[in-house]
Scaffold this motif. Structure first.
Motif, short mmCIF file in Angstrom:
data_model
loop_
_atom_site.label_atom_id
_atom_site.label_comp_id
_atom_site.label_asym_id
_atom_site.label_seq_id
_atom_site.Cartn_x
_atom_site.Cartn_y
_atom_site.Cartn_z
N TRP A 98 -6.85 -5.91 2.74
CA TRP A 98 -6.55 -5.45 4.10
C TRP A 98 -7.57 -5.94 5.13
CZ3 TRP A 98 -9.92 -2.73 7.10
CH2 TRP A 98 -10.98 -2.08 6.47
N HIS A 148 -7.30 6.12 4.92
CA HIS A 148 -7.14 5.77 3.50
C HIS A 148 -8.31 6.28 2.65
CE1 HIS A 148 -6.90 3.09 -0.06
NE2 HIS A 148 -5.61 3.21 0.15
N GLU A 192 0.82 -1.21 0.00
CA GLU A 192 0.00 0.00 0.00
C GLU A 192 0.85 1.26 0.00
OE1 GLU A 192 -3.34 0.69 -0.05
OE2 GLU A 192 -3.63 -1.42 -0.61
N PHE A 244 -7.17 2.04 7.21
CA PHE A 244 -7.99 1.87 6.01
C PHE A 244 -9.41 2.37 6.17
CE2 PHE A 244 -4.56 -1.03 4.85
CZ PHE A 244 -4.41 -0.75 3.51
#
Length: 283
Positions: free
Chosen positions: A122, A283, A41, A279
């Motif tokens: 993830w 993210h 990532e 995330f």
């Protein structure tokens, strides 16, 4: 946009980073695949997805070669330094290892592509990091007062080896950790931490050689090449993972002589929570 020369230097540097991550995490029970998925990532090579997928599997060859080098005498049934009994015991050990990897061959090969397509993300990685982190803590607490039934590899029955191989199937799910699943399974069945760890190392040799060969065959079958930069990037990753894995294995073997695996369990839980936070919130 970086120049071609800069891109080459960047990809070599990224291969070094990924090799370090692989070397550290392949044999510690914290999931090498899970870490590589997460590192991807933040560090993306300027290569095709096809090459990156192959790279993340094949650099494990470096880590596996570290096991071969460290245990070459112990695993060599033809060593002139061994007597007849020792040679026979080595062949017996290999037969147990090969028996233990059969479940992964039977189940893992058909499911390999499906797992890569649906579970390499993830959410799955964070969940398995946390779940197995909790299991390490719970199992270590439960086993604290128990005496292992199998304190050396020579007394490990074939049936126990096969059961440990069945636990390795759990590592098909990214983030589980092949070493983590097999070590946990072996401890549950009644081996000492040292026997569980060494047997997990030995199982990795045919398992990861087979996985790497399969990945390379698929890569070349789909038109992949290792000419020029791609070959150099892969070579750097393999060499770095070998050196780091060598040091990592020595550390782990010394560590478990005086410690249990709960620290790795807590690490997995914290990392899993951080992944979820990153995330879902950033993210």
């Amino acid at each position: 946009m970086p120049t071609r020369k800069e891109s080459i230097v960047l990809d070599i540097f990224k291969a070094v980073i990924l090799g370090i991550v692989e070397g550290i995490t392949e044999f510690l029970p914290i999931s090498s695949t899970g870490h590589l998925v997460l590192v991807d990532e933040f560090i993306k090579m300027q290569q095709s997805t096809q090459f990156t997928d192959m790279f993340n599997v094949v650099i494990q060859l470096g880590a596996i070669m570290a096991v071969v080098v460290l245990y070459f005498h112990k695993l060599n049934p033809l060593s002139p330094r061994k007597n007849t009994t020792e040679k026979r015991d080595t062949w017996v050990l290999w037969s147990k290892v090969l028996l233990a990897v059969i479940p992964s061959v039977i189940v893992g090969l058909p499911l390999n592509d499906w797992m890569d397509e649906h579970l390499m993300n993830w959410a799955v990685v964070s969940a398995t990091l946390i779940i197995y982190g909790i299991l390490f803590i719970v199992i270590e607490n439960h086993n604290k007062q128990l005496t292992p039934r199998f304190a050396n590899l020579q007394t490990l029955p074939y049936t126990t080896a096969l059961f440990i191989g069945c636990f390795q199937l759990l590592s098909l799910i990214p983030g589980t950790s092949r070493s983590g699943a097999t070590i946990l399974g072996a401890i549950l069945i009644g081996t000492s931490r040292y026997v569980a760890t060494e047997f997990s190392f030995f199982m990795a040799i045919p398992t990861m050689f087979g996985a790497s060969l399969l990945k390379l065959v698929k890569y070349f079958a789909h038109g992949g090449s290792l000419a020029g930069l791609q070959g150099a990037v892969l070579a750097v990753g393999v060499i770095v993972s070998f050196v780091v894995a060598y040091l990592s294995i020595r550390f782990l073997l010394d560590y478990i002589k005086k410690n249990d695996f709960k620290a790795f369990g807590w690490y997995r839980i914290v990392l899993g929570v951080l992944v979820i936070g990153y995330f879902t919130l950033i993210h």
